[in-house]
Design a protein around this motif. Sequence first.
Motif, PDB file in Angstrom:
ATOM      1  N   GLY A 164      22.987  41.292  96.560  1.00 27.10           N
ATOM      2  CA  GLY A 164      22.225  42.341  95.893  1.00 27.10           C
ATOM      3  C   GLY A 164      22.996  43.087  94.823  1.00 27.10           C
ATOM      4  N   ALA A 165      24.333  42.900  94.799  1.00 30.60           N
ATOM      5  CA  ALA A 165      25.153  43.619  93.816  1.00 30.60           C
ATOM      6  C   ALA A 165      25.387  42.809  92.551  1.00 30.60           C
ATOM      7  N   LEU A 166      25.103  41.498  92.592  1.00 27.53           N
ATOM      8  CA  LEU A 166      25.366  40.643  91.435  1.00 27.53           C
ATOM      9  C   LEU A 166      24.466  41.032  90.266  1.00 27.53           C
ATOM     10  N   HIS A 167      25.057  41.037  89.066  1.00 26.75           N
ATOM     11  CA  HIS A 167      24.285  41.450  87.889  1.00 26.75           C
ATOM     12  C   HIS A 167      24.864  40.786  86.644  1.00 26.75           C
ATOM     13  N   GLY A 168      24.333  39.614  86.298  1.00 27.36           N
ATOM     14  CA  GLY A 168      24.750  38.934  85.076  1.00 27.36           C
ATOM     15  C   GLY A 168      26.254  38.789  84.989  1.00 27.36           C
ATOM     16  N   LEU A 169      26.801  39.054  83.796  1.00 28.18           N
ATOM     17  CA  LEU A 169      28.240  39.002  83.582  1.00 28.18           C
ATOM     18  C   LEU A 169      28.935  40.288  84.023  1.00 28.18           C
ATOM     19  N   LEU A 170      28.147  41.322  84.379  1.00 26.22           N
ATOM     20  CA  LEU A 170      28.732  42.615  84.692  1.00 26.22           C
ATOM     21  C   LEU A 170      29.205  42.711  86.134  1.00 26.22           C
ATOM     22  N   ARG A 171      28.620  41.953  87.031  1.00 34.63           N
ATOM     23  CA  ARG A 171      29.040  41.945  88.445  1.00 34.63           C
ATOM     24  C   ARG A 171      28.959  40.507  88.925  1.00 34.63           C
ATOM     25  N   VAL A 172      30.100  39.863  89.082  1.00 34.12           N
ATOM     26  CA  VAL A 172      30.153  38.434  89.388  1.00 34.12           C
ATOM     27  C   VAL A 172      31.081  38.189  90.582  1.00 34.12           C
ATOM     28  N   ARG A 173      31.149  36.938  91.004  1.00 32.72           N
ATOM     29  CA  ARG A 173      32.064  36.552  92.080  1.00 32.72           C
ATOM     30  C   ARG A 173      33.272  35.779  91.551  1.00 32.72           C
ATOM     31  N   SER A 192      25.915  28.302  92.900  1.00 33.64           N
ATOM     32  CA  SER A 192      27.184  29.042  92.821  1.00 33.64           C
ATOM     33  C   SER A 192      26.892  30.459  92.340  1.00 33.64           C
ATOM     34  N   PRO A 193      26.270  31.280  93.202  1.00 35.61           N
ATOM     35  CA  PRO A 193      25.868  32.624  92.781  1.00 35.61           C
ATOM     36  C   PRO A 193      27.046  33.468  92.314  1.00 35.61           C
ATOM     37  N   GLY A 194      26.826  34.170  91.222  1.00 27.07           N
ATOM     38  CA  GLY A 194      27.864  35.048  90.700  1.00 27.07           C
ATOM     39  C   GLY A 194      28.934  34.344  89.897  1.00 27.07           C
ATOM     40  N   SER A 195      28.735  33.062  89.613  1.00 26.35           N
ATOM     41  CA  SER A 195      29.693  32.299  88.810  1.00 26.35           C
ATOM     42  C   SER A 195      28.989  31.809  87.549  1.00 26.35           C
ATOM     43  N   VAL A 196      29.709  31.866  86.433  1.00 25.28           N
ATOM     44  CA  VAL A 196      29.095  31.575  85.133  1.00 25.28           C
ATOM     45  C   VAL A 196      29.221  30.087  84.783  1.00 25.28           C
ATOM     46  N   PHE A 197      28.128  29.498  84.341  1.00 23.61           N
ATOM     47  CA  PHE A 197      28.147  28.157  83.746  1.00 23.61           C
ATOM     48  C   PHE A 197      28.154  28.350  82.229  1.00 23.61           C
ATOM     49  N   TRP A 198      29.359  28.227  81.638  1.00 22.76           N
ATOM     50  CA  TRP A 198      29.505  28.460  80.203  1.00 22.76           C
ATOM     51  C   TRP A 198      29.063  27.234  79.417  1.00 22.76           C
ATOM     52  N   HIS A 199      28.187  27.448  78.429  1.00 26.45           N
ATOM     53  CA  HIS A 199      27.805  26.392  77.511  1.00 26.45           C
ATOM     54  C   HIS A 199      28.838  26.345  76.376  1.00 26.45           C
ATOM     55  N   GLU A 200      28.771  25.321  75.549  1.00 33.20           N
ATOM     56  CA  GLU A 200      29.777  25.131  74.506  1.00 33.20           C
ATOM     57  C   GLU A 200      29.916  26.354  73.609  1.00 33.20           C
ATOM     58  N   ARG A 201      28.784  26.886  73.147  1.00 37.54           N
ATOM     59  CA  ARG A 201      28.849  28.019  72.219  1.00 37.54           C
ATOM     60  C   ARG A 201      29.431  29.257  72.900  1.00 37.54           C
ATOM     61  N   GLY A 202      29.021  29.483  74.156  1.00 35.31           N
ATOM     62  CA  GLY A 202      29.536  30.631  74.886  1.00 35.31           C
ATOM     63  C   GLY A 202      31.018  30.489  75.183  1.00 35.31           C
TER      64      GLY A 202
END
Length: 420
Positions: free
Chosen positions: A369-378, A260-270
């Motif tokens: 090519g534009a995806l960048h961590g939490l700064l550029r996501v889908r 799931s490129p550009g999507s965050v998998f949040w852990h409990e602490r995050g």
Amino acid sequence: MPVINLPDGKKLNFEKNISGLDIAKKISKSLSKSALVMSVDGDLKDMDSIIDKDCSIKIFTSKDPEGLETIRHDTAHILAMAVQELFPGTQVTIGPVIQDGFYYDFSRKEPFTQDDLDKIEKKMKEIVDRDEKTYRKIWDRKKAIEHFKNKGEIYKSQIVESIPKDEDVSIYFHGDWHDLCRGPHLTSTGKIGKYFKLTKVSGAYWRGNSNNEMLQRIYGTSWSTQKELDDYLKRIEEAEKRDHRKLGKEMNLFHFREESPGSVFWHERGWNLFQKLIDYMRSKQKKAGYKEINTPEILDRALWEKSGHWEKFGEHMYTSTTPDEKVFAIKPMNCPGCVQIFNQGLKSYRDLPLRMSEFGKVHRYEPSGALHGLLRVRAFTQDDAHIFCTEDQITDECLSVTNLILEIYKDLGFKNVLLQ
């Protein structure tokens, strides 16, 4: 007999046409040595450009932003020149100046490696030492297209074809090597200096279109002194230590996956941190009179067409067709849904201003090519708000929301916020 007006109000009279470099020599010997580029009635020009009429001139050195930008522009050319000397057959495309540096996009079958970057950097310094003369020519459009096609430079020929017919086809030579470019440039490759560093390679689609060929983009940075280069590289090194992607992994906050490129998998602490931020924003907005709502993540295509998003933003939307052949889209923004809540039922002017807020989950297709961590996501949560008010209330509402934003920034540690 050109009359040259200088920034300090002085005037220089010349009996015949004169180059910018000779004007610099007339002003002072030291200026002629450090002059890199000049403005003629506000337009940047090469120092060897000929002045044939009365005008105002300002000369820039490496201490000026205009001078440093020209150094970076030339360094991009020297990068392309070095690549083609080392790797014959490589096609060059575009190489603009960017913040703190430059990049150049190349078409080459084999990927560039770190060893290649080291070799290219070494070759660039050799080209600086050769001090190749730089000069400009204006070519006939047809000649330029045929020339680049015959050289195998298909991308360059396409760029020439896209230049408006009322514009010159400007070619800059550095010795025998040449490139399509508006300029301006320095008078020789030796003027660039050796205060540059190639930093990384990434992918980039030709003209930013994912349907086109994937090119290889080499990034670099260039400065006017060794100290400036060293300071910049030190800042980058320190920033990498604090990179949120690195910290997210080390602190067990989140991660990303290819599934799931550009999507965050949040852990409990995050996720706990995320919820605390939402709780903070919710309390600020409630205190400011916002009413929180929530709208569907999937809406019929007809609504997106009505809002104008389908025409302007359709290629960035995720869509699906149901068995009954209706087309739905996952929302890339919250606006149409919020408007539907406002439209529900009767509203009086006495109800205004009506402030609605939403923590809406939105999805947008961003190129890989534009995806960048939490700064550029889908996929992300958009802390969104819409204010419905009368025309007489607009000024007060703008001031109110601006003060709220500044207050939030201050709480989050941002003290010098510039509004433009």
